[in-house]
Design a protein around this motif. Sequence first.
Motif, PDB file in Angstrom:
ATOM      1  N   LEU A 151      -8.476  -3.656   0.800  1.00 11.22           N
ATOM      2  CA  LEU A 151      -9.862  -3.643   1.274  1.00 11.22           C
ATOM      3  C   LEU A 151     -10.601  -4.936   0.924  1.00 11.22           C
ATOM      4  O   LEU A 151     -11.532  -5.332   1.630  1.00 11.22           O
ATOM      5  N   ILE A 152     -10.191  -5.601  -0.161  1.00 10.55           N
ATOM      6  CA  ILE A 152     -10.908  -6.795  -0.626  1.00 10.55           C
ATOM      7  C   ILE A 152     -10.922  -7.892   0.441  1.00 10.55           C
ATOM      8  O   ILE A 152     -11.992  -8.336   0.858  1.00 10.55           O
ATOM      9  N   PRO A 153      -9.754  -8.375   0.931  1.00  7.73           N
ATOM     10  CA  PRO A 153      -9.824  -9.430   1.951  1.00  7.73           C
ATOM     11  C   PRO A 153     -10.421  -8.948   3.264  1.00  7.73           C
ATOM     12  O   PRO A 153     -11.084  -9.714   3.969  1.00  7.73           O
ATOM     13  N   SER A 154     -10.219  -7.691   3.594  1.00  4.85           N
ATOM     14  CA  SER A 154     -10.740  -7.168   4.858  1.00  4.85           C
ATOM     15  C   SER A 154     -12.268  -7.132   4.858  1.00  4.85           C
ATOM     16  O   SER A 154     -12.913  -7.619   5.794  1.00  4.85           O
ATOM     17  N   ILE A 155     -12.859  -6.585   3.804  1.00  2.00           N
ATOM     18  CA  ILE A 155     -14.321  -6.485   3.724  1.00  2.00           C
ATOM     19  C   ILE A 155     -14.956  -7.862   3.556  1.00  2.00           C
ATOM     20  O   ILE A 155     -15.940  -8.194   4.232  1.00  2.00           O
ATOM     21  N   CYS A 156     -14.382  -8.672   2.666  1.00  2.00           N
ATOM     22  CA  CYS A 156     -14.935 -10.015   2.452  1.00  2.00           C
ATOM     23  C   CYS A 156     -14.789 -10.873   3.701  1.00  2.00           C
ATOM     24  O   CYS A 156     -15.696 -11.647   4.038  1.00  2.00           O
TER      25      CYS A 156
END
Length: 199
Positions: A39-44
Amino acid sequence: MILNHIWGLYTHPKDEWADIDNRHESIMYGLSHIMLVALIPSICGYYAAAHIGWSIGAGDPVKVTESSAMVLAAGMYAAIIAGVFALAYLIQWMAKTFDATPNFTQALELAAYAATPILMVGLAALYPVLWFVAMAGMLAVAYSVYLLYSGVPIMMHIPEEKGFIYASSVVTVGLVLLVCVLASTAMIWTLGFGPEFMG
């Protein structure tokens, strides 16, 4: 806690790999880890593309519409999960060559935890300047490769000499998977599913 190994992988990776190997966690535990960290790279990436804009040299930041950014973020999330599963499958498939007999859960843990630095560097997208993200990405890839080389002998229960060759094979396969994902993305974009830029 799902993320309890992350700190150990950064501070004392060999001990943490031994701890991961000794716990024999379930496949759901490894899956939960990768689904959360992905989720980290996707949301950022979504936030950077739609709300901040990417700076590529001189000129105004480049932004995409929110709907395009959402599609890109969802595609990135799916590609990360699929990529880690494919890498885990290939780790298990190659094991016979190196006299290792991991189950799929062990292979998934190795793939998921080795990929963690690359996924966590997605936070760098919140400062979407190309040179900064590229430098952070290179450092993350280097540390992920180090984690892989240190983790393969421990997780696969093989000598370090064999582990080095096995890990080198996994790195090669990982690069091939990355090229496949990038090529697939390029093909999808040429079919008219590319991002919609803001004027």
